[in-house]
Design a protein around this motif. Structure first.
Motif, PDB file in Angstrom:
ATOM      1  N   ASN A 161      -6.856  20.068   6.281  1.00 49.68           N
ATOM      2  CA  ASN A 161      -5.693  20.828   5.815  1.00 49.68           C
ATOM      3  C   ASN A 161      -4.377  20.132   6.119  1.00 49.68           C
ATOM      4  N   ASN A 162      -4.460  18.948   6.716  1.00 48.89           N
ATOM      5  CA  ASN A 162      -3.250  18.216   7.119  1.00 48.89           C
ATOM      6  C   ASN A 162      -2.844  17.243   6.019  1.00 48.89           C
ATOM      7  N   VAL A 163      -1.768  17.563   5.316  1.00 48.56           N
ATOM      8  CA  VAL A 163      -1.267  16.692   4.254  1.00 48.56           C
ATOM      9  C   VAL A 163      -0.462  15.566   4.896  1.00 48.56           C
ATOM     10  N   ILE A 164      -0.946  14.332   4.736  1.00 51.51           N
ATOM     11  CA  ILE A 164      -0.300  13.172   5.348  1.00 51.51           C
ATOM     12  C   ILE A 164       0.726  12.558   4.403  1.00 51.51           C
ATOM     13  N   LEU A 165       0.341  12.358   3.153  1.00 52.98           N
ATOM     14  CA  LEU A 165       1.237  11.792   2.140  1.00 52.98           C
ATOM     15  C   LEU A 165       1.331  12.782   0.986  1.00 52.98           C
ATOM     16  N   ASP A 166       2.552  13.019   0.509  1.00 49.47           N
ATOM     17  CA  ASP A 166       2.790  14.040  -0.505  1.00 49.47           C
ATOM     18  C   ASP A 166       3.548  13.434  -1.684  1.00 49.47           C
ATOM     19  N   ARG A 167       2.787  12.920  -2.673  1.00 49.72           N
ATOM     20  CA  ARG A 167       3.344  12.359  -3.911  1.00 49.72           C
ATOM     21  C   ARG A 167       4.365  11.255  -3.619  1.00 49.72           C
ATOM     22  N   VAL A 168       3.946  10.260  -2.882  1.00 49.77           N
ATOM     23  CA  VAL A 168       4.814   9.153  -2.486  1.00 49.77           C
ATOM     24  C   VAL A 168       4.877   8.106  -3.590  1.00 49.77           C
ATOM     25  N   ASP A 169       6.091   7.661  -3.908  1.00 50.00           N
ATOM     26  CA  ASP A 169       6.330   6.542  -4.813  1.00 50.00           C
ATOM     27  C   ASP A 169       6.914   5.392  -4.000  1.00 50.00           C
ATOM     28  N   LEU A 170       6.372   4.200  -4.201  1.00 44.15           N
ATOM     29  CA  LEU A 170       6.845   3.041  -3.433  1.00 44.15           C
ATOM     30  C   LEU A 170       6.603   1.772  -4.233  1.00 44.15           C
ATOM     31  N   SER A 171       7.609   0.907  -4.281  1.00 40.84           N
ATOM     32  CA  SER A 171       7.483  -0.398  -4.932  1.00 40.84           C
ATOM     33  C   SER A 171       7.705  -1.499  -3.906  1.00 40.84           C
ATOM     34  N   ILE A 172       6.885  -2.555  -3.994  1.00 46.28           N
ATOM     35  CA  ILE A 172       6.972  -3.713  -3.102  1.00 46.28           C
ATOM     36  C   ILE A 172       7.207  -4.934  -3.970  1.00 46.28           C
ATOM     37  N   TYR A 173       8.241  -5.707  -3.657  1.00 51.64           N
ATOM     38  CA  TYR A 173       8.674  -6.796  -4.516  1.00 51.64           C
ATOM     39  C   TYR A 173       8.324  -8.161  -3.929  1.00 51.64           C
ATOM     40  N   PRO A 174       8.204  -9.191  -4.779  1.00 49.58           N
ATOM     41  CA  PRO A 174       7.873 -10.533  -4.294  1.00 49.58           C
ATOM     42  C   PRO A 174       8.884 -11.026  -3.257  1.00 49.58           C
ATOM     43  N   CYS A 175       8.372 -11.695  -2.242  1.00 50.60           N
ATOM     44  CA  CYS A 175       9.176 -12.308  -1.177  1.00 50.60           C
ATOM     45  C   CYS A 175       9.950 -11.284  -0.352  1.00 50.60           C
ATOM     46  N   GLU A 176       9.487 -10.041  -0.356  1.00 55.91           N
ATOM     47  CA  GLU A 176      10.155  -8.984   0.386  1.00 55.91           C
ATOM     48  C   GLU A 176       9.532  -8.807   1.762  1.00 55.91           C
ATOM     49  N   ALA A 177      10.391  -8.476   2.733  1.00 53.98           N
ATOM     50  CA  ALA A 177       9.946  -8.113   4.074  1.00 53.98           C
ATOM     51  C   ALA A 177      10.266  -6.642   4.257  1.00 53.98           C
ATOM     52  N   LEU A 178       9.268  -5.793   4.072  1.00 51.72           N
ATOM     53  CA  LEU A 178       9.457  -4.347   4.065  1.00 51.72           C
ATOM     54  C   LEU A 178       8.842  -3.728   5.314  1.00 51.72           C
ATOM     55  N   SER A 179       9.618  -2.903   6.003  1.00 51.21           N
ATOM     56  CA  SER A 179       9.094  -2.170   7.155  1.00 51.21           C
ATOM     57  C   SER A 179       9.048  -0.679   6.841  1.00 51.21           C
ATOM     58  N   ILE A 180       7.926  -0.053   7.200  1.00 53.34           N
ATOM     59  CA  ILE A 180       7.763   1.391   7.061  1.00 53.34           C
ATOM     60  C   ILE A 180       7.841   1.984   8.454  1.00 53.34           C
ATOM     61  N   ILE A 181       8.826   2.832   8.674  1.00 51.18           N
ATOM     62  CA  ILE A 181       9.049   3.417   9.994  1.00 51.18           C
ATOM     63  C   ILE A 181       8.986   4.936   9.901  1.00 51.18           C
ATOM     64  N   GLY A 182       8.960   5.578  11.049  1.00 47.44           N
ATOM     65  CA  GLY A 182       8.915   7.029  11.120  1.00 47.44           C
ATOM     66  C   GLY A 182       8.126   7.467  12.337  1.00 47.44           C
ATOM     67  N   PRO A 183       8.152   8.761  12.647  1.00 46.27           N
ATOM     68  CA  PRO A 183       7.430   9.262  13.819  1.00 46.27           C
ATOM     69  C   PRO A 183       5.925   9.024  13.697  1.00 46.27           C
ATOM     70  N   SER A 184       5.239   9.115  14.811  1.00 44.84           N
ATOM     71  CA  SER A 184       3.782   8.960  14.818  1.00 44.84           C
ATOM     72  C   SER A 184       3.129  10.062  13.987  1.00 44.84           C
ATOM     73  N   GLY A 185       2.029   9.697  13.320  1.00 47.25           N
ATOM     74  CA  GLY A 185       1.260  10.675  12.574  1.00 47.25           C
ATOM     75  C   GLY A 185       1.828  11.054  11.229  1.00 47.25           C
ATOM     76  N   THR A 186       2.766  10.248  10.706  1.00 44.74           N
ATOM     77  CA  THR A 186       3.390  10.601   9.426  1.00 44.74           C
ATOM     78  C   THR A 186       2.813   9.837   8.239  1.00 44.74           C
ATOM     79  N   GLY A 187       1.752   9.064   8.445  1.00 46.18           N
ATOM     80  CA  GLY A 187       1.077   8.443   7.314  1.00 46.18           C
ATOM     81  C   GLY A 187       1.422   6.992   7.053  1.00 46.18           C
ATOM     82  N   LYS A 188       2.092   6.348   8.002  1.00 44.12           N
ATOM     83  CA  LYS A 188       2.503   4.959   7.784  1.00 44.12           C
ATOM     84  C   LYS A 188       1.291   4.034   7.657  1.00 44.12           C
TER      85      LYS A 188
END
Length: 260
Positions: free
Chosen positions: A17-44
């Motif tokens: 019953n624990n929804v971790i990700l809720d309709r997430v849209d994300l694009s990753i581009y060539p030569c990009e350095a992308l960090s995903i941050i947030g509190p623990s348990g949020t689906g990173k």
């Protein structure tokens, strides 16, 4: 505008019953350095596993170079290689460093062992660990094990150019390391992005502020199953977004619920 290498469209994932990700849209581009941050348990880390094809979403679609992914795990036929560096390095304790780094080639290629050992030596040289191929993981420090896992992640089969990783996924690469060892890993991540035979695009999950600031071009803040904010390192220092401010300050008062 440059076309994204990877796109997540409407990705949802729940465990029970624990929804971790809720309709997430994300694009990753060539030569990009992308960090995903947030509190623990949020689906990173869940996002990383979906990108890697290790976990299927409940809803939504993944596109790799514009092609919709149709399989998962063993059925994947992505047009680009995607490598992953796990938080605990995930090395095989019973295998030597050489056997760990060259594992896929030893198991799934027709290359002679001498050639595989040569390729392993090249990758170990790239991560600053020459001459340790005969050691076992238990004989290495935590930082060394991390670097061995990097060498394994960028290992490519010269007989199959499509298998070469174009994107690396890092799950907490500096977790559990002291500040000096963390700096070594942070420098290595950037060096591998620029090096020939390395990997120019990466996505990282991290909580460590030095790692965020030294290795990120763009930051995504994930909370409540959704992307709440995105911007550069400089943007994160000047934003008035209360949750982002709370995350970087460590203040227990704010929109992010503290768990004691």
């Amino acid at each position: 505008m440059t076309e994204p290498l990877i796109q997540l469209k409407g990705i949802s994932k729940a465990f029970g019953n624990n929804v971790i990700l809720d309709r997430v849209d994300l694009s990753i581009y060539p030569c990009e350095a992308l960090s995903i941050i947030g509190p623990s348990g949020t689906g990173k880390s869940t996002i990383l596993r979906i990108i890697a094809g290790l976990l299927a979403p409940d809803e939504g679609e993944v596109y790799i170079q514009g092609e919709r992914r149709k399989g998962w795990v063993d059925d994947l036929a992505d047009p680009i290689g995607i490598g992953m560096v796990f938080q605990n390095a995930a090395l095989f304790d019973s295998l030597t460093v050489d056997e760990n780094v060259g594992f896929l080639l030893y198991q799934h290629s027709k290359l002679p062992r001498r050639r595989i050992r040569q390729l392993v030596s090249e990758k170990l040289e790239m991560v600053g660990l020459p001459g340790i191929g005969n050691l076992y993981p238990a004989e290495l420090s935590g930082g060394m094990r991390k670097r061995v896992s990097f060498a394994r992640a960028i290992m490519a089969n010269p007989e199959d150019p499509k298998a070469s990783p174009e994107v690396l996924l890092y799950d907490e690469p500096t977790a559990g390391l002291d500040p000096i060892a963390s700096t070594v890993i942070e420098d290595l991540i950037r060096d591998l992005q620029a090096a020939q035979g390395g990997c120019s695009t990466y996505v990282m999950v991290t909580h460590q502020q030095s790692t965020i600031r030294r290795t990120s071009d763009r930051i995504i803040f994930l909370y409540g199953g959704k992307i709440q904010w995105e911007g550069s390192v400089a943007d994160s220092e000047s934003t008035d977004h209360q949750a982002v401010q709370q995350f970087f300050s460590g203040n227990i008062d704010g929109p992010i619920q503290a768990f004691g």
